[in-house]
Scaffold this motif. Sequence first.
Motif, PDB file in Angstrom:
ATOM      1  N   ASP A 411       0.810  -1.220   0.000  1.00 51.54           N
ATOM      2  CA  ASP A 411       0.000   0.000   0.000  1.00 51.54           C
ATOM      3  C   ASP A 411       0.838   1.262   0.000  1.00 51.54           C
ATOM      4  OD1 ASP A 411      -2.449  -1.324  -0.062  1.00 51.54           O
ATOM      5  OD2 ASP A 411      -2.471  -1.582   2.119  1.00 51.54           O
ATOM      6  N   THR A 412       2.140   1.126   0.269  1.00 48.00           N
ATOM      7  CA  THR A 412       3.031   2.282   0.216  1.00 48.00           C
ATOM      8  C   THR A 412       4.300   1.904  -0.540  1.00 48.00           C
ATOM      9  OG1 THR A 412       4.233   1.768   2.257  1.00 48.00           O
ATOM     10  CG2 THR A 412       2.193   3.057   2.479  1.00 48.00           C
ATOM     11  N   GLU A 414       7.275   2.697   0.449  1.00 45.82           N
ATOM     12  CA  GLU A 414       8.238   2.230   1.458  1.00 45.82           C
ATOM     13  C   GLU A 414       8.097   0.733   1.696  1.00 45.82           C
ATOM     14  OE1 GLU A 414       7.044   6.388   3.070  1.00 45.82           O
ATOM     15  OE2 GLU A 414       6.164   4.799   1.853  1.00 45.82           O
ATOM     16  N   GLU A 415       6.877   0.309   1.894  1.00 47.29           N
ATOM     17  CA  GLU A 415       6.637  -1.108   2.165  1.00 47.29           C
ATOM     18  C   GLU A 415       7.005  -1.965   0.953  1.00 47.29           C
ATOM     19  OE1 GLU A 415       2.945  -4.154   3.275  1.00 47.29           O
ATOM     20  OE2 GLU A 415       2.595  -1.973   3.195  1.00 47.29           O
ATOM     21  N   LEU A 416       6.674  -1.482  -0.244  1.00 44.24           N
ATOM     22  CA  LEU A 416       7.006  -2.225  -1.459  1.00 44.24           C
ATOM     23  C   LEU A 416       8.525  -2.379  -1.589  1.00 44.24           C
ATOM     24  CD1 LEU A 416       5.796  -3.464  -4.095  1.00 44.24           C
ATOM     25  CD2 LEU A 416       6.313  -1.258  -5.186  1.00 44.24           C
ATOM     26  N   ALA A 417       9.247  -1.286  -1.347  1.00 42.88           N
ATOM     27  CA  ALA A 417      10.707  -1.329  -1.449  1.00 42.88           C
ATOM     28  C   ALA A 417      11.298  -2.301  -0.441  1.00 42.88           C
ATOM     29  CB  ALA A 417      11.281   0.063  -1.246  1.00 42.88           C
ATOM     30  N   GLU A 418      10.771  -2.291   0.781  1.00 42.26           N
ATOM     31  CA  GLU A 418      11.272  -3.205   1.802  1.00 42.26           C
ATOM     32  C   GLU A 418      11.033  -4.657   1.400  1.00 42.26           C
ATOM     33  OE1 GLU A 418       9.284  -1.857   5.281  1.00 42.26           O
ATOM     34  OE2 GLU A 418      10.572  -0.087   5.538  1.00 42.26           O
ATOM     35  N   GLU A 426      15.486   5.901  -0.697  1.00 45.39           N
ATOM     36  CA  GLU A 426      15.832   6.345  -2.043  1.00 45.39           C
ATOM     37  C   GLU A 426      14.726   6.025  -3.041  1.00 45.39           C
ATOM     38  OE1 GLU A 426      18.570   8.122  -3.100  1.00 45.39           O
ATOM     39  OE2 GLU A 426      18.795   8.373  -0.924  1.00 45.39           O
ATOM     40  N   ALA A 427      14.048   4.913  -2.840  1.00 45.57           N
ATOM     41  CA  ALA A 427      12.943   4.545  -3.730  1.00 45.57           C
ATOM     42  C   ALA A 427      11.825   5.579  -3.656  1.00 45.57           C
ATOM     43  CB  ALA A 427      12.414   3.159  -3.386  1.00 45.57           C
ATOM     44  N   VAL A 428      11.525   6.037  -2.444  1.00 47.40           N
ATOM     45  CA  VAL A 428      10.485   7.062  -2.274  1.00 47.40           C
ATOM     46  C   VAL A 428      10.890   8.337  -3.009  1.00 47.40           C
ATOM     47  CG1 VAL A 428       9.357   8.574  -0.604  1.00 47.40           C
ATOM     48  CG2 VAL A 428       9.613   6.133  -0.112  1.00 47.40           C
ATOM     49  N   LYS A 429      12.150   8.737  -2.866  1.00 47.61           N
ATOM     50  CA  LYS A 429      12.633   9.931  -3.560  1.00 47.61           C
ATOM     51  C   LYS A 429      12.530   9.772  -5.080  1.00 47.61           C
ATOM     52  CE  LYS A 429      16.033  11.246  -0.001  1.00 47.61           C
ATOM     53  NZ  LYS A 429      17.489  11.397   0.272  1.00 47.61           N
ATOM     54  N   PRO A 455       2.367   8.430 -13.995  1.00 47.86           N
ATOM     55  CA  PRO A 455       2.763   8.541 -12.587  1.00 47.86           C
ATOM     56  C   PRO A 455       2.457   7.287 -11.779  1.00 47.86           C
ATOM     57  CG  PRO A 455       0.787   9.825 -13.027  1.00 47.86           C
ATOM     58  CD  PRO A 455       1.294   9.383 -14.356  1.00 47.86           C
ATOM     59  N   VAL A 456       3.179   7.153 -10.674  1.00 44.39           N
ATOM     60  CA  VAL A 456       2.998   6.035  -9.740  1.00 44.39           C
ATOM     61  C   VAL A 456       2.471   6.635  -8.447  1.00 44.39           C
ATOM     62  CG1 VAL A 456       4.131   4.096  -8.595  1.00 44.39           C
ATOM     63  CG2 VAL A 456       4.924   4.828 -10.847  1.00 44.39           C
ATOM     64  N   LYS A 457       1.136   6.754  -8.320  1.00 46.59           N
ATOM     65  CA  LYS A 457       0.532   7.487  -7.212  1.00 46.59           C
ATOM     66  C   LYS A 457      -0.549   6.732  -6.464  1.00 46.59           C
ATOM     67  CE  LYS A 457       1.181  12.279  -8.751  1.00 46.59           C
ATOM     68  NZ  LYS A 457       0.487  13.548  -9.086  1.00 46.59           N
ATOM     69  N   THR A 458      -1.261   5.840  -7.155  1.00 42.50           N
ATOM     70  CA  THR A 458      -2.475   5.253  -6.604  1.00 42.50           C
ATOM     71  C   THR A 458      -2.221   3.858  -6.047  1.00 42.50           C
ATOM     72  OG1 THR A 458      -3.752   6.466  -8.274  1.00 42.50           O
ATOM     73  CG2 THR A 458      -4.877   4.684  -7.094  1.00 42.50           C
TER      74      THR A 458
END
Length: 540
Positions: A411-412, A414-418, A426-429, A455-458
């Motif tokens: 859902d975020t 951050e969680e996807l990157a982890e 860095e992924a969020v940035k 975009p990657v937003k939803t």
Amino acid sequence: MEIARRNFLTGAAAMGGLAAFGLAGCAPKGAQADAGEALAETGREASATATEGGEVTPEPTPDITIDVDVVVIGGGASGLCAAISAAQNGAKVILFEKQAQLGGNGMMPEGLFAVNSPKQAELGIESPRKIDIIANEFQFNNFRITYDYWSNYIDGSGESVAWLLDLGVVIERVESMFGSPEVFHYGEGGHCEQMIETLIAATDTLGIDVHLNTPAIRLKQEDGAVVGAYAESPEGIILANAKAVILTSGGFSGDTEKVRELVGYDTTYMQTPPNPANVGDGMRMAFEMGAASAPAACLTASRSVGDVRGTDLFVISAGQPFLWLNELGHRYVWEDLGTQSMTLVVRANMAQKKAFSIFDGEEFERLCNEGAPLKRYRTLAHTPLTNLADEIEQALEAPEIEGAKLAYRADTIEELAEQMGIDAEEAVKSVERYNELCEKGVDEDFGKAAEYLIPVKTPPFYGFRETLECQTSLGGIDIDPFNHVVDAEGAVIPGLWAGGSDASKLTMESYNIEVPGSLLGYCVYSGRTMGKAAAEYAKA
């Protein structure tokens, strides 16, 4: 990179290439993995094989002996063409195929390369100049290729298509691919199954003696000339005495360790190739006869972890309009690189320790209902991916393969990157910056085309691990420009030819999609010309 024959001969079985795929019977009875090492190093005539302990073992004792003019080893596109051509030119032909059916990798392609073909003439298509095609290959391969090999192939490519048409093969259309000239000849329905089926039917019409489930295990040599081959059939060992042997056994892409060793690819996450039976049999047998090795390459594809060929997941693998991130959480290339060349996408992804395609829930819905903007393999652009939702759910539940999963969802970011094991901060940035560029409609960082800036937003957010598939190897056995196998001094080994994936000196880097269909075209060309030459040699 030139292949060390010692390493290849000692490693072909020991590294698991034969046994791991249930192909241990491809080695002579009683022989060990280093069967040909002593031959390669001492230059002895291949009348005996050294076992691991140094004991000399004689050639296999045949249960069945057959006298023919030409032996063809391997029943893929090149082998079928070689057998048919030899039979058309008056030779008595036997074909040994290790698998239960003919066709090999020839069932996979969509079409083949040719210039000055009857189909192009029919459609009013003007072929490009030969030197322009070769110049493209020179640049793609950093000038490490030889003119004569390409020149002979191009000159014979149109005749190869005419030959196929005479056999009843259907060429549906001729088109450009990735900005190439109009040289790509599509098979019926946009693939080559009908071509292979027609070639198989021709082997029956011409009375070619085809043996399935019968791997060739070694060649026979007398006075420096190759004069036959041994094969292991369900009925026992067959010795086919002949005047000429043609090797078209499919290369070594089925042995991932050999791909790593000989081509230099990181095979940690390499996928099972389309034909795992291709483990270098032809190379091993040629080296035992004193053949020299040649640099090797691979026709590679970038794809997601797991076997997704023929699925909707394959369509989105390394496709567009997605964001690509590496293990650092950074973009690393313009993601629409595949519109130029999927080969270049492979190279870009291989340069990363990890590579992922990222998209959001809104794009997921668009893929399901409208499809992707780019054609991938046999799925046309803008074709709804109706199976994608179910396939993603299955992929999310699938276990890891060598520490990597096919699909991730969160859902975020951050969680996807982890989950994916990449730098979350860095992924969020990177995602925030990418979304800014999408809103501007201009990729100021990499120059990606505006039409692919989505975009990657939803939420939820999806990630797909990209990895390597070696679809087939290219080269390994040294040949002259006419597909005669040569020794270390460049001298022709009488009675021995090699072509198709076993011996292609057209590339030193990887497959160049800007000359599309060049591998299948070469398989047809080399098979057709080798068959004719071997038949003429046998008569002489």
